[in-house]
Design a protein around this motif. Structure first.
Motif, PDB file in Angstrom:
ATOM      1  N   PHE A  27       0.787  -1.234   0.000  1.00  0.00           N
ATOM      2  CA  PHE A  27       0.000   0.000   0.000  1.00  0.00           C
ATOM      3  C   PHE A  27       0.818   1.283   0.000  1.00  0.00           C
ATOM      4  N   GLY A  28       2.119   1.194   0.207  1.00  0.00           N
ATOM      5  CA  GLY A  28       2.946   2.389   0.168  1.00  0.00           C
ATOM      6  C   GLY A  28       3.680   2.643   1.473  1.00  0.00           C
ATOM      7  N   GLU A  29       4.744   3.416   1.389  1.00  0.00           N
ATOM      8  CA  GLU A  29       5.608   3.693   2.534  1.00  0.00           C
ATOM      9  C   GLU A  29       4.836   4.379   3.657  1.00  0.00           C
ATOM     10  N   ASN A  30       5.069   3.915   4.878  1.00  0.00           N
ATOM     11  CA  ASN A  30       4.470   4.476   6.102  1.00  0.00           C
ATOM     12  C   ASN A  30       2.934   4.376   6.120  1.00  0.00           C
ATOM     13  N   TYR A  31       2.407   3.438   5.370  1.00  0.00           N
ATOM     14  CA  TYR A  31       0.955   3.300   5.290  1.00  0.00           C
ATOM     15  C   TYR A  31       0.393   2.781   6.617  1.00  0.00           C
ATOM     16  N   GLU A  32      -0.791   3.258   6.981  1.00  0.00           N
ATOM     17  CA  GLU A  32      -1.482   2.796   8.188  1.00  0.00           C
ATOM     18  C   GLU A  32      -2.851   2.237   7.812  1.00  0.00           C
ATOM     19  N   LEU A  33      -3.238   1.147   8.464  1.00  0.00           N
ATOM     20  CA  LEU A  33      -4.528   0.528   8.200  1.00  0.00           C
ATOM     21  C   LEU A  33      -5.684   1.435   8.625  1.00  0.00           C
ATOM     22  N   THR A  34      -6.820   1.271   7.944  1.00  0.00           N
ATOM     23  CA  THR A  34      -8.006   2.083   8.219  1.00  0.00           C
ATOM     24  C   THR A  34      -9.093   1.209   8.843  1.00  0.00           C
ATOM     25  N   PRO A  35      -9.293   1.279  10.168  1.00  0.00           N
ATOM     26  CA  PRO A  35     -10.328   0.460  10.806  1.00  0.00           C
ATOM     27  C   PRO A  35     -11.722   0.877  10.356  1.00  0.00           C
ATOM     28  N   ILE A  36     -12.590  -0.111  10.077  1.00  0.00           N
ATOM     29  CA  ILE A  36     -13.972   0.197   9.718  1.00  0.00           C
ATOM     30  C   ILE A  36     -14.978  -0.503  10.619  1.00  0.00           C
ATOM     31  N   LYS A  37     -14.532  -1.565  11.329  1.00  0.00           N
ATOM     32  CA  LYS A  37     -15.478  -2.302  12.164  1.00  0.00           C
ATOM     33  C   LYS A  37     -14.720  -3.053  13.254  1.00  0.00           C
ATOM     34  N   PRO A  38     -15.077  -2.868  14.518  1.00  0.00           N
ATOM     35  CA  PRO A  38     -14.438  -3.645  15.581  1.00  0.00           C
ATOM     36  C   PRO A  38     -14.873  -5.105  15.514  1.00  0.00           C
ATOM     37  N   LEU A  39     -13.971  -6.003  15.904  1.00  0.00           N
ATOM     38  CA  LEU A  39     -14.276  -7.425  15.952  1.00  0.00           C
ATOM     39  C   LEU A  39     -14.538  -7.851  17.397  1.00  0.00           C
ATOM     40  N   GLY A  40     -14.838  -9.121  17.590  1.00  0.00           N
ATOM     41  CA  GLY A  40     -15.203  -9.604  18.918  1.00  0.00           C
ATOM     42  C   GLY A  40     -14.074  -9.543  19.931  1.00  0.00           C
ATOM     43  N   GLN A  41     -12.834  -9.647  19.452  1.00  0.00           N
ATOM     44  CA  GLN A  41     -11.691  -9.613  20.359  1.00  0.00           C
ATOM     45  C   GLN A  41     -11.194  -8.179  20.551  1.00  0.00           C
ATOM     46  N   PRO A  42     -10.904  -7.790  21.788  1.00  0.00           N
ATOM     47  CA  PRO A  42     -10.488  -6.414  22.069  1.00  0.00           C
ATOM     48  C   PRO A  42      -9.289  -5.993  21.222  1.00  0.00           C
ATOM     49  N   GLY A  43      -9.380  -4.812  20.618  1.00  0.00           N
ATOM     50  CA  GLY A  43      -8.282  -4.266  19.833  1.00  0.00           C
ATOM     51  C   GLY A  43      -8.183  -4.795  18.415  1.00  0.00           C
ATOM     52  N   GLN A  44      -9.036  -5.757  18.050  1.00  0.00           N
ATOM     53  CA  GLN A  44      -9.018  -6.324  16.700  1.00  0.00           C
ATOM     54  C   GLN A  44     -10.111  -5.655  15.863  1.00  0.00           C
ATOM     55  N   TYR A  45      -9.815  -5.463  14.571  1.00  0.00           N
ATOM     56  CA  TYR A  45     -10.789  -4.762  13.733  1.00  0.00           C
ATOM     57  C   TYR A  45     -10.632  -5.152  12.264  1.00  0.00           C
ATOM     58  N   ALA A  46     -11.755  -5.056  11.553  1.00  0.00           N
ATOM     59  CA  ALA A  46     -11.726  -5.200  10.102  1.00  0.00           C
ATOM     60  C   ALA A  46     -11.287  -3.879   9.497  1.00  0.00           C
ATOM     61  N   CYS A  47     -10.554  -3.969   8.405  1.00  0.00           N
ATOM     62  CA  CYS A  47      -9.995  -2.771   7.770  1.00  0.00           C
ATOM     63  C   CYS A  47     -10.674  -2.482   6.437  1.00  0.00           C
ATOM     64  N   ASP A  48     -10.583  -1.247   6.028  1.00  0.00           N
ATOM     65  CA  ASP A  48     -11.093  -0.859   4.715  1.00  0.00           C
ATOM     66  C   ASP A  48     -10.263  -1.497   3.602  1.00  0.00           C
ATOM     67  N   GLU A  49      -9.000  -1.765   3.891  1.00  0.00           N
ATOM     68  CA  GLU A  49      -8.075  -2.270   2.881  1.00  0.00           C
ATOM     69  C   GLU A  49      -8.301  -3.747   2.581  1.00  0.00           C
ATOM     70  N   CYS A  50      -8.138  -4.094   1.308  1.00  0.00           N
ATOM     71  CA  CYS A  50      -8.234  -5.475   0.841  1.00  0.00           C
ATOM     72  C   CYS A  50      -7.067  -5.774  -0.096  1.00  0.00           C
ATOM     73  N   VAL A  51      -6.775  -7.054  -0.258  1.00  0.00           N
ATOM     74  CA  VAL A  51      -5.747  -7.496  -1.213  1.00  0.00           C
ATOM     75  C   VAL A  51      -6.300  -8.663  -2.016  1.00  0.00           C
ATOM     76  N   ASP A  52      -5.638  -8.976  -3.113  1.00  0.00           N
ATOM     77  CA  ASP A  52      -5.961 -10.167  -3.892  1.00  0.00           C
ATOM     78  C   ASP A  52      -5.076 -11.315  -3.449  1.00  0.00           C
ATOM     79  N   LEU A  53      -5.649 -12.508  -3.314  1.00  0.00           N
ATOM     80  CA  LEU A  53      -4.890 -13.725  -3.045  1.00  0.00           C
ATOM     81  C   LEU A  53      -4.700 -14.462  -4.361  1.00  0.00           C
ATOM     82  N   ILE A  54      -3.455 -14.724  -4.715  1.00  0.00           N
ATOM     83  CA  ILE A  54      -3.150 -15.371  -5.993  1.00  0.00           C
ATOM     84  C   ILE A  54      -2.461 -16.699  -5.723  1.00  0.00           C
ATOM     85  N   GLY A  55      -3.158 -17.787  -6.050  1.00  0.00           N
ATOM     86  CA  GLY A  55      -2.599 -19.122  -5.879  1.00  0.00           C
ATOM     87  C   GLY A  55      -2.227 -19.734  -7.206  1.00  0.00           C
ATOM     88  N   PRO A  56      -1.698 -20.945  -7.206  1.00  0.00           N
ATOM     89  CA  PRO A  56      -1.303 -21.622  -8.442  1.00  0.00           C
ATOM     90  C   PRO A  56      -2.450 -21.847  -9.420  1.00  0.00           C
TER      91      PRO A  56
END
Length: 207
Positions: free
Chosen positions: A39-68
């Motif tokens: 995502f680029g130098e010094n990039y920080e994740l963007t929280p959009i939704k807290p998860l069930g575990q304290p301090g854990q969150y879903a992020c706005d950012e996504c990536v593609d998974l590329i397998g064989p």
């Protein structure tokens, strides 16, 4: 010719109260190094939704998974960043990607297959880190005392959804002051038992 069969009937003894369910779809945990490559130098994740575990969150950012053999696009990143990158998928996902990850506890990635991650700024080729997460229960020490278990114990749990009542065995107990009480399964396991996030299961004390 008919044959008589003796059937022993067992009555489940369940521990109360029930434990809330968190269903986990495919997702990615990133190290800071890999986050910056993708995502680029010094990039920080963007929280959009807290998860069930304290301090854990879903992020706005996504990536593609590329397998064989295939690709999953726009796979959600979960934060915060970790020491090592890790990809959690289901058994069904593994068929499309063309890889065979083992069932592991989170963080146990030695000897696991790798995968390519593609972000808007670059790609990362992991040489390890893809797992099918072992089903588990997070709990606080006070919860562990209540249920009579300790960290790393293995228990069985009972799912009581009408039409798909099911017992999950080999459920790992994870105890920490940083956790909240929650049972985690992946999407394949949840579908098998008709479970949704917010449902409840119960630890089996005795068959």
């Amino acid at each position: 010719m008919s044959k008589n069969i003796n059937v022993e009937v067992y009555i489940l003894q369940l521990k109360e109260p029930g434990i809330i369910v968190g269903v986990s779809n495919r997702h990615v945990h990133l190290s800071q190094e890999h986050l910056e490559v993708l995502f680029g130098e010094n990039y920080e994740l963007t929280p959009i939704k807290p998860l069930g575990q304290p301090g854990q969150y879903a992020c706005d950012e996504c990536v593609d998974l590329i397998g064989p053999k295939g690709i999953f696009q726009k796979v959600r990143i979960l934060g915060p960043v970790r020491k090592e990158s890790q990809v959690e998928i289901s058994r069904t996902d593994s068929f499309k990607l063309g890889i065979t990850p083992p069932v592991r506890d989170s963080g146990d990635i030695q000897g696991t297959p790798g995968i390519t991650l593609k972000g808007p700024k670059g790609e990362v080729v992991l040489d390890k880190g893809v797992i099918i997460a072992k089903r588990h229960i997070h709990m606080l020490p006070i919860d562990a005392e209540h249920y009579g278990v300790k960290d790393k114990d293995i228990v069985s749990v009972y799912c009581n959804k009408e039409g798909r009542r099911l017992i999950f065995q080999d459920v790992l107990i994870r105890v920490s002051e940083k956790f909240a009480l929650e049972f985690h399964v992946d999407i394949d396991e949840a579908n098998a038992a008709l479970l949704n996030s917010g449902d409840y299961i119960k630890i089996i004390e005795r068959f």
